[in-house]
Enzyme design. Sequence first.
Site, mmCIF file in Angstrom:
data_model
loop_
_atom_site.group_PDB
_atom_site.id
_atom_site.type_symbol
_atom_site.label_atom_id
_atom_site.label_comp_id
_atom_site.label_asym_id
_atom_site.label_seq_id
_atom_site.Cartn_x
_atom_site.Cartn_y
_atom_site.Cartn_z
ATOM 1 N N LYS A 52 0.875 -0.983 -0.068
ATOM 2 C CA LYS A 52 -0.099 0.082 -0.003
ATOM 3 C C LYS A 52 0.674 1.259 -0.191
ATOM 4 O O LYS A 52 1.955 1.283 0.520
ATOM 5 C CB LYS A 52 -0.881 -0.152 1.355
ATOM 6 C CG LYS A 52 -1.989 1.163 1.558
ATOM 7 C CD LYS A 52 -2.820 1.102 2.562
ATOM 8 C CE LYS A 52 -3.797 2.121 2.651
ATOM 9 N NZ LYS A 52 -4.756 1.928 3.920
ATOM 10 N N SER A 93 -9.785 2.133 3.013
ATOM 11 C CA SER A 93 -9.008 2.867 2.160
ATOM 12 C C SER A 93 -7.777 1.945 1.308
ATOM 13 O O SER A 93 -7.238 2.457 0.469
ATOM 14 C CB SER A 93 -8.081 3.624 2.938
ATOM 15 O OG SER A 93 -7.205 3.107 3.911
ATOM 16 N N SER A 116 -10.029 -0.205 7.218
ATOM 17 C CA SER A 116 -9.366 -0.177 5.820
ATOM 18 C C SER A 116 -8.759 -1.415 5.405
ATOM 19 O O SER A 116 -8.249 -1.243 4.119
ATOM 20 C CB SER A 116 -8.530 1.074 5.640
ATOM 21 O OG SER A 116 -9.171 2.294 5.848
#
Lengths: 484, 485, 96
Positions: free
Chosen positions: A77, A152, A176
């Site tokens: 990420k 997210s 997330s």
Amino acid sequence: MPHNLSIGELAERLARKETSSTELTRHFLARIERLNPPLNAIITLTAEQALAAAGAADRRRAAGESGPLLGIPLIHKDIFCTDGVRTSCGSRMLDNFISPYDATVVARLKSAGAVMLGKANMDEFAMGSSNETSWYGPVRNPWNTAKVPGGSSGGSAAATAARLAPFATGTDTGGSIRQPAALTGVTGVKPTYGRVSRFGIVAFASSLDQAGVFARSAADAAVVLAAMAGFDPLDSTSVDAPVPDYAAALDTPLKGLKIGLLREFFDGLEARNAALIHDAIAVYRSLGAETREVSLPNLPLSVPTYYVVAPAECSSNLSRFDGVRFGHRCAAPKDLMDLYERSRGEGFGAEVKRRIMTGTYVLSAGYFDAYYLKAQKVRRLITDDFRAAFEQVDLLIGPTTPTPAFDIGAKIDDPITMYLNDIYTIGANLAGLPGLSMPCGFVDDLPMGLQLIGPHFAESRLLNAAHRFQLATDWHRRAPRGYQ
Amino acid sequence: MTGVDWEVVIGLEIHAQLATRSKIFSGASTAYGAPPNTQASLVDLAYPGVLPVLNAEAVRMAVKFGLGVGAAVAHRSVFARKNYFYPDLPKGYQISQYEHPVVGRGSLRIVLEDGSEKIIGITRAHLEEDAGKSLHEGLAHASGIDLNRAGTPLLEIVSEPDMRSAREAVAYMKKIHTLVRYLEICDGNMQEGSFRCDANVSVRPRGSDKFGTRAEIKNLNSFRFVEKAVQYEVARQIELLESGGKVIQETRLYDSDRNETRPMRSKEEANDYRYFPDPDLLPLEIDDSFIRAVRATLPELPDDKATRFARDFGLSAYDAGVLSASRELGNYFEAVVAATGTPHAKLAANWIMGELSGALNRDAVEITAAKVGPKELSGLLARINDGTISGKIGKEVFEAMWSTGAAADAIIESKGLKQITDAGAIEAVIDAVIAANPRQLADYRAGKDKLFGFFVGQVMKATGGKANPAQLNELLKARLGAADA
Amino acid sequence: MSLTRQDVEKIAHLARLSITDVEMPVYVKSLSSIVDFVAELSKAATDSVEPMAHPLAGQSQRLRADTVTETDLHEKYQANAPSVQAGLYVVPRVIE
């Protein structure tokens, strides 16, 4: 094809010299080039570094080294700082930011020999539940590209679901990891707060942020988590406790396991979605687990609590982005105030600004007690509810999200509706508990997630329970059309 | 409001940089004077993703201070974020302690020059990080930011509003300065900014139980500036009130070139610091065994040393206070007394506070670097005590020792300063002086007693000041009284 | 609306965010709805409840040894800076 193999199977082939890390890396890089454009899951491809790292892993193996992740590709990420590679956090603010150091998670996976292919798209500064707030545009759900992948960590989830890498890292502040894992049909683990170092993770809400993993099975996630977890002297909130052998505990029978069904998680859940959860519960009963209903009376307050605590912390954490030492600076500032206001005004997107302002408001003079302090107190009530529940049961179970993936654009203009997506996931963050989401069926051809929540440091138990479920079902083996 | 008897009320917030090797939350060096930003680590620069880890030594030093002022050390204290934007504050917040400081209530005794004493309350002391520096020279319409200082540990020592004059404020600040150096927790270097303060100043009609509106004067980095700034500010406020105006609560800056205070433009808007507990740091827990271990390292404190000096060496409270103002000075004094003997302690004290301190100040030399060390000074005092030289000649010898570093004996020898104690030799000079001044002799004998001094002076002049004064007195008296002279 | 435009302007300034005239009404509306939403917390009875700042109970701050571990890497660190001169980060004139 290698992209359908588990991490364990890939490691075996590498060990038997049937393939090499370089070969695997080329395969996944080619897949990314072919399949990523419509998904927009990966925003920085590090092909050159990946091939160099794969070559190094192959040499390590040739020299006699072995390891469960040696030579296995992954995607980080873009919230994890990666030395020499752009770390954007999905924001225009950091579009030009090259991290001069590695996050602890990145360094650990690097030293385990895992090979970074690139960096995944995400909601800007991890603020979002749909991956629509990214400066780099939305990520699309591989199961249906009109739908969001969740957020997210939407890029990591979509990339894992689309088999663009065997696994990906993520962070989970209010859901997330678990929410996008549910919406894309993969297994996502958010460990106990303090289990994985936060050092090098661009901070959103420091008392809630925790790094974790996306994989296609609990068994794969166990291997990755073992490499990520552990004490880090660079993070004062990192817990100095040994990391158990997650893989060794995977097969433990579930006979006698006490599972709590969270009453509050079923209130108002649509019938078709609820049915899938009840089917999953039936699987657990068939595996010997006992189930009983438990109630966490303060849990309904978790979303408002979160939307005070998280913005408060973020408003302070994001003050360092001021156009002075790194990040976006506005053109020709006329004075210092102008430099600050325009650099930040231009560098941050709408949702980030909204949260900074919310946080600034709840901490400001005259409102602190009514909002921030109050939320901290309710946070304790919620945590106490969980503690009481874990005196009765070993695990809590319920849906990860109220609905499967929704349409891109459907909720972006209504923050409250968007925030309520995290209604089932936020509680674990407030209480610092480990949580896991895995696929448990489909509604309208879209995956639904089953969530497990355990007491502090019960990652082994969560992974074990998930693994036994995955041995008894095959939801986790389903691949979106076009990505098999 | 004219004719009002105004009472001045002052409280100080002293910032002492703790003498750790590394910063409070990072492993960067705290050494002073490095090229810009070469000692600013990723943590000090507030890079995305980095986290603070607390320096054990900073905690130990804070506890040491707490014990030094008799304060309660908090078993649990909390770091909080003070949020505001400023270029020298990289994170956009300062890590400090707010509701739960590490050091609670304590107090300190000050002694003024007239010997009067006063107890000043210490409200609290807390750990925090220093900011960087903004530099304005050489850049057109711009400032340059150096973050080497960012993250240096600070102990902020907050006093009660107990001081009633600029002098008391200075005496208090000096006492804290003495204490932190005794404790070896701060180098006390005010020029480098290691020790500085903010002064809260207000005035009120004497007898009032309410405080007046205060102004905060920021960043005073010398004792003289504290005195001048407070004096100016007091006069400003009184003048303002007496002309019918009102003092407004504000932050002011002292301009030493113009000797005035003026409002700080950067602080014009009301602050809302939005303090909240720093989620990156856990509560600081200090247990009794930690406190005991720190207590075991405490040196003799200045007040204890002063009491001992007064008691053991018969010094006045003021002298004892002066000689215990620094550990080095106290050590020097004790070393001299050890060599010369306790009965001569008063002489040692006078020489140290007189000639030695004068020379140190004049040449800006640290006492530990003086060429005239305790051994050298005791060598000189021994010669005064045994009558080899007079006290007056001693001063001449001291100056020569100060500039050359030579021992007293060598200087006395080479300059021929040894006192004349041979009675015959002194008598010969007396006779010559009497012979040369018959008129004065006659006047003296006629009853002008004060001419005795004239004869002493003449003999001293003739011997180059070396005649033993006591012997001279005796012999001269005898001679002047003798009829045959 | 629980927040006025003036409220939002004040918050935006405190947070050093420029907000355009077009964005402003959107924020007034959405921030108001968020403030109303979180006001639900006032319903909870929390009189004797200790505020919770950290998710793990019973943990205390760890201390690091006072050693210098960092070296001078300012050139590397300043590669990300928008404006540097003679080793200093350059900003518009700071007025004290």
